[in-house]
Design a protein around this motif. Structure first.
Motif, PDB file in Angstrom:
ATOM      1  N   ARG A  25      37.834  -4.389  -4.789  1.00 34.70           N
ATOM      2  CA  ARG A  25      37.467  -3.018  -4.458  1.00 34.70           C
ATOM      3  C   ARG A  25      36.432  -2.975  -3.343  1.00 34.70           C
ATOM      4  N   TRP A  26      36.604  -2.043  -2.428  1.00 38.21           N
ATOM      5  CA  TRP A  26      35.630  -1.842  -1.346  1.00 38.21           C
ATOM      6  C   TRP A  26      34.525  -0.902  -1.801  1.00 38.21           C
ATOM      7  N   LEU A  27      33.286  -1.293  -1.544  1.00 38.87           N
ATOM      8  CA  LEU A  27      32.143  -0.461  -1.904  1.00 38.87           C
ATOM      9  C   LEU A  27      31.267  -0.255  -0.684  1.00 38.87           C
ATOM     10  N   PRO A  28      30.955   0.990  -0.351  1.00 37.46           N
ATOM     11  CA  PRO A  28      30.083   1.227   0.804  1.00 37.46           C
ATOM     12  C   PRO A  28      28.628   0.929   0.478  1.00 37.46           C
ATOM     13  N   ALA A  29      27.950   0.153   1.364  1.00 40.22           N
ATOM     14  CA  ALA A  29      26.519  -0.110   1.192  1.00 40.22           C
ATOM     15  C   ALA A  29      25.694   0.911   1.952  1.00 40.22           C
ATOM     16  N   TRP A  30      26.197   1.346   3.100  1.00 38.91           N
ATOM     17  CA  TRP A  30      25.556   2.427   3.846  1.00 38.91           C
ATOM     18  C   TRP A  30      26.620   3.066   4.713  1.00 38.91           C
ATOM     19  N   PRO A  31      26.358   4.277   5.231  1.00 33.04           N
ATOM     20  CA  PRO A  31      27.385   4.985   5.993  1.00 33.04           C
ATOM     21  C   PRO A  31      27.901   4.152   7.152  1.00 33.04           C
ATOM     22  N   GLY A  32      29.221   4.126   7.290  1.00 36.72           N
ATOM     23  CA  GLY A  32      29.841   3.444   8.421  1.00 36.72           C
ATOM     24  C   GLY A  32      30.200   2.003   8.145  1.00 36.72           C
ATOM     25  N   ALA A  33      29.801   1.438   7.003  1.00 39.38           N
ATOM     26  CA  ALA A  33      30.114   0.041   6.704  1.00 39.38           C
ATOM     27  C   ALA A  33      30.750  -0.043   5.323  1.00 39.38           C
ATOM     28  N   MET A  34      31.741  -0.925   5.200  1.00 40.62           N
ATOM     29  CA  MET A  34      32.412  -1.145   3.925  1.00 40.62           C
ATOM     30  C   MET A  34      32.236  -2.601   3.535  1.00 40.62           C
ATOM     31  N   HIS A  35      31.931  -2.856   2.247  1.00 46.23           N
ATOM     32  CA  HIS A  35      31.642  -4.195   1.774  1.00 46.23           C
ATOM     33  C   HIS A  35      32.431  -4.488   0.511  1.00 46.23           C
ATOM     34  N   THR A  36      32.804  -5.754   0.316  1.00 48.00           N
ATOM     35  CA  THR A  36      33.463  -6.170  -0.921  1.00 48.00           C
ATOM     36  C   THR A  36      32.421  -6.560  -1.953  1.00 48.00           C
ATOM     37  N   LEU A  37      32.872  -6.777  -3.153  1.00 45.89           N
ATOM     38  CA  LEU A  37      31.981  -7.227  -4.212  1.00 45.89           C
ATOM     39  C   LEU A  37      31.412  -8.603  -3.909  1.00 45.89           C
ATOM     40  N   VAL A  38      32.193  -9.439  -3.212  1.00 43.12           N
ATOM     41  CA  VAL A  38      31.697 -10.759  -2.817  1.00 43.12           C
ATOM     42  C   VAL A  38      30.493 -10.602  -1.895  1.00 43.12           C
ATOM     43  N   PHE A  39      30.604  -9.678  -0.949  1.00 51.39           N
ATOM     44  CA  PHE A  39      29.480  -9.430  -0.035  1.00 51.39           C
ATOM     45  C   PHE A  39      28.261  -8.947  -0.799  1.00 51.39           C
ATOM     46  N   LEU A  40      28.451  -7.986  -1.687  1.00 50.70           N
ATOM     47  CA  LEU A  40      27.327  -7.427  -2.428  1.00 50.70           C
ATOM     48  C   LEU A  40      26.681  -8.477  -3.330  1.00 50.70           C
ATOM     49  N   SER A  41      27.505  -9.358  -3.892  1.00 52.58           N
ATOM     50  CA  SER A  41      26.965 -10.438  -4.716  1.00 52.58           C
ATOM     51  C   SER A  41      26.162 -11.415  -3.867  1.00 52.58           C
ATOM     52  N   THR A  42      26.669 -11.700  -2.676  1.00 54.06           N
ATOM     53  CA  THR A  42      25.960 -12.604  -1.761  1.00 54.06           C
ATOM     54  C   THR A  42      24.621 -12.000  -1.360  1.00 54.06           C
TER      55      THR A  42
ATOM     56  N   CYS B 299      34.481  -8.742   9.334  1.00 52.64           N
ATOM     57  CA  CYS B 299      35.213  -9.733   8.536  1.00 52.64           C
ATOM     58  C   CYS B 299      35.803  -9.068   7.304  1.00 52.64           C
ATOM     59  N   ALA B 300      36.510  -9.844   6.485  1.00 51.13           N
ATOM     60  CA  ALA B 300      37.188  -9.294   5.304  1.00 51.13           C
ATOM     61  C   ALA B 300      36.217  -8.730   4.288  1.00 51.13           C
ATOM     62  N   HIS B 301      34.969  -9.225   4.309  1.00 51.90           N
ATOM     63  CA  HIS B 301      33.993  -8.789   3.310  1.00 51.90           C
ATOM     64  C   HIS B 301      33.003  -7.753   3.820  1.00 51.90           C
ATOM     65  N   CYS B 302      32.950  -7.586   5.155  1.00 50.48           N
ATOM     66  CA  CYS B 302      31.962  -6.655   5.726  1.00 50.48           C
ATOM     67  C   CYS B 302      32.510  -6.095   7.027  1.00 50.48           C
ATOM     68  N   SER B 303      32.620  -4.779   7.103  1.00 51.60           N
ATOM     69  CA  SER B 303      33.213  -4.148   8.289  1.00 51.60           C
ATOM     70  C   SER B 303      32.228  -3.998   9.437  1.00 51.60           C
ATOM     71  N   ARG B 304      30.986  -4.356   9.218  1.00 55.99           N
ATOM     72  CA  ARG B 304      29.970  -4.206  10.263  1.00 55.99           C
ATOM     73  C   ARG B 304      30.087  -5.354  11.272  1.00 55.99           C
ATOM     74  N   ALA B 305      30.179  -5.016  12.552  1.00 50.29           N
ATOM     75  CA  ALA B 305      30.270  -6.014  13.627  1.00 50.29           C
ATOM     76  C   ALA B 305      28.898  -6.137  14.280  1.00 50.29           C
ATOM     77  N   LEU B 306      28.149  -7.155  13.902  1.00 47.54           N
ATOM     78  CA  LEU B 306      26.781  -7.310  14.392  1.00 47.54           C
ATOM     79  C   LEU B 306      26.725  -7.652  15.873  1.00 47.54           C
ATOM     80  N   LEU B 307      27.817  -8.182  16.424  1.00 50.11           N
ATOM     81  CA  LEU B 307      27.836  -8.502  17.852  1.00 50.11           C
ATOM     82  C   LEU B 307      27.793  -7.238  18.709  1.00 50.11           C
ATOM     83  N   GLN B 308      28.082  -6.087  18.127  1.00 50.58           N
ATOM     84  CA  GLN B 308      28.045  -4.836  18.862  1.00 50.58           C
ATOM     85  C   GLN B 308      26.674  -4.156  18.757  1.00 50.58           C
ATOM     86  N   GLU B 309      25.702  -4.878  18.202  1.00 54.22           N
ATOM     87  CA  GLU B 309      24.341  -4.376  18.066  1.00 54.22           C
ATOM     88  C   GLU B 309      23.371  -5.369  18.710  1.00 54.22           C
ATOM     89  N   ARG B 310      22.224  -4.859  19.129  1.00 52.58           N
ATOM     90  CA  ARG B 310      21.182  -5.759  19.618  1.00 52.58           C
ATOM     91  C   ARG B 310      20.720  -6.657  18.472  1.00 52.58           C
TER      92      ARG B 310
END
Length: 503
Positions: A2-19, A78-89
């Motif tokens: 299941r996908w769970l949002p951690a903050w607006p604009g980003a989607m995270h899996t349970l694996v990500f949240l556990s990490t 990536c599969a666990h986190c939709s946030r692309a950090l390369l597009q941010e400073r």
């Protein structure tokens, strides 16, 4: 899962949240690293980098179990986190932690490294820090610019060389650090020392993209001589005001990079309308050197006088270009006709003709060029090309054939609200279009001379109330046509032109 949002604009899996939860207590997380499957390390790195878990981040680099640690692979969506950090400073804290982790790894004795389960079979051989955002706009104090990154890596190289021979025992396993380097007059000596220090050092500095700003000719040559020919992908010389004579000195040192894909030269002055014997000799020598490149795909010659000489320049190249920037090059109709008929036209993904007058006899050959490039063109920049409604409407039939176009830049052209609305309606067929940078409509100025010089359009004040109505009407038209996702903006600074390698 299941996908769970951690903050607006980003989607995270349970694996990500556990990490993320595991990394909350950094000392405990560091102790647990040897017990965790190495398959978790990529996600651990992304979470630690994102959340500025600097203690864990440093230890991750120190004990990295794979031969390659690549920012471009680890900091993308990536599969666990939709946030692309390369597009941010990047965060300064996170970047410094990575560098400290690398330094710690190099200073770990070979015998000690061998006792760590994660380091028995794998040694980090390449740290690839390329691909960081370099948008050129004012940065947040907590983030690191490319200039800062260059300085930080250079300091590490110098410190490693100065302190590397003090400890007895086996030499550390060499690590290649791939970076994009930025240099100017102030940082030249520092960077040159770092490149020299990395020769034969356990920390080998490898430049992918070099950008030099306002650097003297002899210093530019000295830097080019220190770079690894197998690594360099782009050379970008900015604000150097080289002239043909200076260019003839530098270009053979650039041409030795046989795998170079992008060459960006600016302010190469040499007036072809009043040629001198020396100027002709220098230009012929430059052309001969350009013929040595076998992998060149992008060429930028911004603010260089190329009137009537584009055929000579492009005919020397061994392979078709995919990106061509000729902003403010005083192009003539015959230059555009040649480009339209050349092998380059049918391969172009990016074309920048900003600052060239396309309103008169250049309009027809420009339309022919668009027709030739229609199947491949993704990015078209036409800032300050003196295109009024008449020229735009005449060009729309061929412009809308560019069905793959994603970006259209028209800022600084004397277009009215009626012209912009016609463009918006006709561009509905361009399904890939995502960004249109348009001018303030001439309707929004008071007492505008006609035809208005580009300087007036850029500097004159506009009627804010009129422009607010224009924006509202454009927005309603986008909604009505189902194109609300397309950005129509007058902001030429907030969204820089797409880099060729990102197309």
């Amino acid at each position: 899962m299941r996908w769970l949002p951690a903050w607006p604009g980003a989607m995270h899996t349970l694996v990500f949240l556990s990490t993320r939860q595991v990394l909350q207590c950094q000392p405990a997380a560091c102790q647990a690293l040897p017990l965790l499957p190495r398959e978790l390390f990529p996600l651990l790195f992304k979470v630690a980098f994102m959340d500025k878990k600097t203690v864990v981040l440093r230890e991750l680099v120190h004990t990295w179990p794979f031969p390659l640690l690549s920012f471009q692979q680890l900091l993308q969506e990536c599969a666990h986190c939709s946030r692309a950090l390369l597009q941010e400073r990047p965060s300064t804290e996170s970047m410094q932690a990575v560098i400290l982790g690398l330094t710690a790894r190099l200073h770990t004795p070979e015998t000690e490294a061998g006792t760590q389960p994660l380091c028995r079979k794998h040694a980090l051989r390449v740290l690839d820090m390329t691909g960081l955002l370099d948008d050129g706009v004012e940065q947040d104090p907590g983030t690191m610019s490319m200039w800062d990154c260059t300085a930080a890596v250079a300091r590490t190289c110098i410190a490693q060389q100065q302190g590397g021979t003090a400890d007895p025992g086996p030499a550390p396993i060499p690590v290649e650090v791939r970076v994009d380097l930025r240099v100017n007059r102030a940082s030249y000596s520092f960077l040159r020392e770092a490149l020299r220090s990395s020769v034969g050092s356990p920390l080998r500095l490898c430049c992918r993209d070099l950008r030099a700003e306002d650097l003297p000719m002899r210093n530019t040559v000295a830097l080019l001589q220190l770079l690894d020919a197998g690594c360099l992908r782009r050379v970008d010389l900015r604000f150097n005001n080289l002239g043909l004579r200076g260019l003839s000195v530098i270009i053979p040192h650039v041409a030795r990079f046989q795998h170079l894909a992008s060459l960006r030269l600016h302010y190469v002055h040499g007036d072809s309308r009043q040629p001198s014997v020396d100027g002709e000799d220098n230009f012929r020598y430059f052309l001969a050197q350009m013929g040595r490149f076998t992998c060149l795909r992008e060429l930028s010659m911004g603010s260089s006088l190329l009137s009537g000489r584009l055929d000579q320049l492009l005919s020397t190249l061994q392979s078709p270009l995919e990106s061509l920037e000729l902003a403010f090059c005083a192009l003539l109709p015959e230059d555009l006709r040649f480009l339209a008929r050349s092998p380059h036209a049918v391969h172009l993904k990016k074309l920048d003709l900003s600052g060239n007058d396309l309103s008169g006899s250049q309009l027809e050959p420009f339309q022919g060029l668009l027709q030739a490039a229609a199947a491949t063109l993704l990015h078209l920049e036409l800032t300050e090309c003196q295109l009024a409604d008449t020229q735009l409407l005449a060009t729309l039939p061929v412009l809308t054939r560019c069905t793959s176009l994603r970006y259209l830049g028209l800022y600084g052209n004397p277009l009215s609200m009626a012209g912009l609305k016609e463009l918006l309606r006709d561009s509905v067929v361009q399904a890939e279009l995502r960004t249109v940078v348009h001018p303030f409509p001439v309707d929004c100025y008071e007492g505008l001379p006609w035809p208005p010089p580009a300087s007036v359009l850029l500097e004159a004040s506009i009627n804010e109330e009129k422009f607010a109505r224009v924006e509202a009407e454009l927005h309603q038209l986008l909604l009505a046509s189902g194109r609300a996702h397309v950005l129509w903006t007058t902001d030429i600074y907030g969204r820089l032109a797409a880099d060729y390698f990102s197309l």
